[in-house]
Scaffold this motif. Structure first.
Motif, PDB file in Angstrom:
ATOM      1  N   LEU A 254      -1.451 -25.047 -14.823  1.00 43.22           N
ATOM      2  CA  LEU A 254      -1.906 -23.616 -13.964  1.00 43.22           C
ATOM      3  C   LEU A 254      -0.639 -23.210 -13.614  1.00 43.22           C
ATOM      4  CD1 LEU A 254      -2.622 -25.267 -10.692  1.00 43.22           C
ATOM      5  CD2 LEU A 254      -4.036 -24.167 -12.055  1.00 43.22           C
ATOM      6  N   GLY A 255       0.601 -22.866 -13.516  1.00 40.57           N
ATOM      7  CA  GLY A 255       1.909 -21.688 -14.056  1.00 40.57           C
ATOM      8  C   GLY A 255       1.905 -20.961 -15.164  1.00 40.57           C
ATOM      9  N   PHE A 256       1.074 -22.058 -15.871  1.00 41.45           N
ATOM     10  CA  PHE A 256       0.635 -20.814 -17.392  1.00 41.45           C
ATOM     11  C   PHE A 256      -0.671 -19.732 -17.195  1.00 41.45           C
ATOM     12  CE2 PHE A 256       3.435 -23.193 -19.093  1.00 41.45           C
ATOM     13  CZ  PHE A 256       4.495 -22.460 -20.472  1.00 41.45           C
ATOM     14  N   LEU A 257      -1.548 -20.755 -16.352  1.00 46.98           N
ATOM     15  CA  LEU A 257      -2.507 -19.488 -16.142  1.00 46.98           C
ATOM     16  C   LEU A 257      -1.754 -19.063 -14.878  1.00 46.98           C
ATOM     17  CD1 LEU A 257      -5.400 -20.262 -16.647  1.00 46.98           C
ATOM     18  CD2 LEU A 257      -5.650 -21.788 -13.789  1.00 46.98           C
ATOM     19  N   ASN A 258      -1.583 -18.667 -14.392  1.00 51.92           N
ATOM     20  CA  ASN A 258      -1.433 -17.935 -13.342  1.00 51.92           C
ATOM     21  C   ASN A 258       0.160 -16.912 -14.067  1.00 51.92           C
ATOM     22  OD1 ASN A 258      -2.675 -18.644 -11.399  1.00 51.92           O
ATOM     23  ND2 ASN A 258      -1.533 -19.686 -10.212  1.00 51.92           N
ATOM     24  N   GLY A 259      -0.060 -16.982 -15.466  1.00 55.53           N
ATOM     25  CA  GLY A 259       1.296 -16.096 -15.574  1.00 55.53           C
ATOM     26  C   GLY A 259       2.417 -15.958 -15.474  1.00 55.53           C
ATOM     27  N   ARG A 260       2.572 -17.264 -14.777  1.00 51.43           N
ATOM     28  CA  ARG A 260       4.147 -17.330 -13.983  1.00 51.43           C
ATOM     29  C   ARG A 260       4.871 -19.122 -14.368  1.00 51.43           C
ATOM     30  NH1 ARG A 260       3.056 -16.870  -7.800  1.00 51.43           N
ATOM     31  NH2 ARG A 260       5.831 -16.867  -7.689  1.00 51.43           N
ATOM     32  N   PRO A 261       4.930 -18.925 -15.009  1.00 49.67           N
ATOM     33  CA  PRO A 261       5.637 -20.586 -15.778  1.00 49.67           C
ATOM     34  C   PRO A 261       6.815 -20.805 -14.852  1.00 49.67           C
ATOM     35  CG  PRO A 261       5.837 -19.268 -17.833  1.00 49.67           C
ATOM     36  CD  PRO A 261       6.062 -18.546 -16.223  1.00 49.67           C
ATOM     37  N   ASP A 262       7.415 -20.413 -13.300  1.00 52.67           N
ATOM     38  CA  ASP A 262       8.340 -21.317 -12.664  1.00 52.67           C
ATOM     39  C   ASP A 262       8.033 -21.958 -11.827  1.00 52.67           C
ATOM     40  OD1 ASP A 262       8.958 -18.719 -13.097  1.00 52.67           O
ATOM     41  OD2 ASP A 262       8.339 -17.299 -11.422  1.00 52.67           O
ATOM     42  N   PHE A 263       6.844 -22.285 -11.858  1.00 56.79           N
ATOM     43  CA  PHE A 263       6.265 -23.945 -11.774  1.00 56.79           C
ATOM     44  C   PHE A 263       6.680 -25.557 -11.865  1.00 56.79           C
ATOM     45  CE2 PHE A 263       2.406 -21.766  -9.673  1.00 56.79           C
ATOM     46  CZ  PHE A 263       2.921 -21.484  -8.804  1.00 56.79           C
ATOM     47  N   LEU A 264       6.810 -24.758 -13.114  1.00 56.92           N
ATOM     48  CA  LEU A 264       7.624 -26.030 -13.977  1.00 56.92           C
ATOM     49  C   LEU A 264       8.902 -27.177 -13.277  1.00 56.92           C
ATOM     50  CD1 LEU A 264       7.754 -24.715 -17.968  1.00 56.92           C
ATOM     51  CD2 LEU A 264       5.753 -26.241 -17.144  1.00 56.92           C
ATOM     52  N   ASP A 265       9.671 -26.031 -12.504  1.00 57.71           N
ATOM     53  CA  ASP A 265      10.763 -26.660 -11.901  1.00 57.71           C
ATOM     54  C   ASP A 265       9.566 -27.955 -11.387  1.00 57.71           C
ATOM     55  OD1 ASP A 265      12.734 -25.994 -12.380  1.00 57.71           O
ATOM     56  OD2 ASP A 265      12.748 -24.221 -11.741  1.00 57.71           O
ATOM     57  N   LEU A 266       8.668 -27.371 -10.067  1.00 55.52           N
ATOM     58  CA  LEU A 266       8.319 -28.473  -9.078  1.00 55.52           C
ATOM     59  C   LEU A 266       7.689 -29.327  -9.868  1.00 55.52           C
ATOM     60  CD1 LEU A 266       6.212 -26.017  -7.091  1.00 55.52           C
ATOM     61  CD2 LEU A 266       8.312 -26.696  -6.651  1.00 55.52           C
ATOM     62  N   ALA A 267       7.174 -28.856 -11.227  1.00 53.19           N
ATOM     63  CA  ALA A 267       6.452 -30.562 -11.905  1.00 53.19           C
ATOM     64  C   ALA A 267       7.661 -30.983 -12.535  1.00 53.19           C
ATOM     65  CB  ALA A 267       5.826 -29.460 -13.583  1.00 53.19           C
ATOM     66  N   LEU A 268       8.204 -30.910 -12.576  1.00 50.01           N
ATOM     67  CA  LEU A 268       9.957 -31.678 -13.386  1.00 50.01           C
ATOM     68  C   LEU A 268      10.217 -32.514 -11.829  1.00 50.01           C
ATOM     69  CD1 LEU A 268      11.213 -31.896 -15.793  1.00 50.01           C
ATOM     70  CD2 LEU A 268      13.103 -30.267 -14.725  1.00 50.01           C
ATOM     71  N   ALA A 269      10.421 -31.932 -10.689  1.00 53.85           N
ATOM     72  CA  ALA A 269      10.820 -33.027  -9.403  1.00 53.85           C
ATOM     73  C   ALA A 269      10.016 -34.111  -8.859  1.00 53.85           C
ATOM     74  CB  ALA A 269      11.058 -31.965  -8.527  1.00 53.85           C
ATOM     75  N   TYR A 270       8.072 -32.965  -9.579  1.00 53.65           N
ATOM     76  CA  TYR A 270       7.092 -34.111  -8.933  1.00 53.65           C
ATOM     77  C   TYR A 270       6.987 -35.458  -9.778  1.00 53.65           C
ATOM     78  CZ  TYR A 270       2.518 -35.124  -7.128  1.00 53.65           C
ATOM     79  OH  TYR A 270       1.866 -35.939  -6.298  1.00 53.65           O
TER      80      TYR A 270
END
Lengths: 159, 114, 99
Positions: free
Chosen positions: C47-63
């Motif tokens: 979803l981060g890539f879909l929205n063009g904002r890969p900042d979500f990856l930190d959340l994925a890491l924590a999750y």
């Protein structure tokens, strides 16, 4: 002592990309955090061959691609079982002896077995591995022996 | 070059999605908790691995790729430990592993074993 | 293409959710839960890539880490009935009972 420096280097190398800020203040925070963590770990005596296995890195680089290829092959096999019109599984639990000498080697071997779909390690007592396989062929082929041998090579001499 | 990269990214993402859906299908079709573990392992290893590899390829060489590799490393380190803990707990909790001769409760089996 | 991957992830999560609802034993449900967690990690990344904002990856890491700890905690709760006792303490208590 060497191992402590390695741990510090690994932690700091993790800090930099995860923080993503390169101002002196944040790098300073990173340096301080890593130093505190490593000093506490060293004082607790938990920085040893088992917790920081840097001596495995070079041989591990050769092991991991082979493991990924094995995982891919067994994924395809399990996918064929699942996608067959009638699911035909013949699961069984088998015991066999592992030839690793150290706990770390056994840990790597057990995790490699579990990471490969089709086989799950359900228990380890000493050298005795208990493995659940989805079909008989997954376990009594030569591939488990191959993996056993490769992990024994990976862990190297003694502990 | 861009074309090749884009095609490769597509291929990785789609095959990852294929393994994910197959693994999830296996979780529904297979007869007991131990065999379902193998199906879940498929989604954990190849499904997540191929999709994250595709994302790495798409983003190129930068910090995003480092994070993707870290996520993949965490997943591949923790998933076998969780699976092993689950298998051990299920065994000590008294779950009988499904065997070919014993039960006919498997969906695909239905007593049709040869 | 990220939309296709996200859709496949959602389908897979629905199938795993079926198993969580159907599952005859608690272990089936925990397995499905763990699996949905893994797929959530991948879904956050996609979803981060879909929205063009890969900042979500930190959340994925924590999750990814929270998912692992959560699975272990639930398994321990099923096995021992509470999270306080350590694995060996029951045995130690039994050993202390013996003269």
């Amino acid at each position: 002592m060497n191992r402590v420096l390695w741990l510090w280097g690994i932690l700091f190398a993790l800090w930099l990309p995860l923080s993503n800020h390169f101002e002196p203040l944040f790098i300073g925070f990173g340096l301080a955090t890593c130093t505190i963590a490593v000093v506490v770990g060293a004082r607790m005596g938990i920085v040893d061959r088992e917790s920081v296995p840097v001596h495995l890195v070079w041989r591990g680089i050769r092991y991991v691609p082979w493991l990924v290829w094995e995982i891919f092959k067994s994924n395809v096999r399990v996918a064929r079982i699942i996608l067959a019109p009638r699911v035909r599984v013949d699961p069984s639990i088998v015991h066999f002896e592992a030839s690793q000498k150290t706990d770390l080697g056994r840990f790597i071997y057990a995790n490699s077995i579990t990471l490969t779909p089709g086989t799950v390690t359900t228990g380890i007592v000493g050298d005795d591995f208990e493995v659940h396989a989805i079909v008989q062929e997954e376990i009594d082929g030569s591939e488990e022996n191959d993996m056993n041998r490769r992990v024994a090579v990976l862990e190297g001499e003694g502990g | 070059m861009d074309q090749v990269l884009s095609v490769l990214t597509w291929a990785l993402l789609l095959s990852g999605a294929f393994f994910l859906v197959t693994g999830a299908l296996g979780m529904v079709r297979l007869p007991d908790v131990f065999t379902r573990m193998h199906a879940a392992g498929m989604a954990d290893t190849m499904g997540a691995g191929l999709i994250l590899a595709g994302l790495c390829l798409y983003s190129g060489a930068n910090l995003v790729t480092v994070r993707l590799v870290l996520i993949l490393a965490f997943l591949w380190f923790t998933s076998p430990i969780a699976t092993h803990a689950l298998a051990k707990a299920a065994l000590s909790g008294g779950t009988e592993p499904y065997t070919l001769g014993a039960g006919t409760d498997g969906e695909g089996e239905g007593g049709g074993a040869p | 293409m990220f939309a296709v991957t996200a859709a496949a992830l959602l389908v897979a999560m629905c199938l795993a959710m079926c198993r969580a609802l159907l599952g005859p034993t608690a272990y089936d449900r925990v397995l499905a839960l763990n699996n949905i967690g893994t797929k959530t990690v991948v879904l956050i990344a996609v979803l981060g890539f879909l929205n063009g904002r890969p900042d979500f990856l930190d959340l994925a890491l924590a999750y990814a880490l929270i998912n692992f700890i959560g699975t272990i905690a639930v398994l321990k709760y099923i096995e021992y009935g509470d999270l306080g006792t350590s694995g060996g303490s029951r045995r130690r208590k039994a050993m202390e009972m013996e003269p």
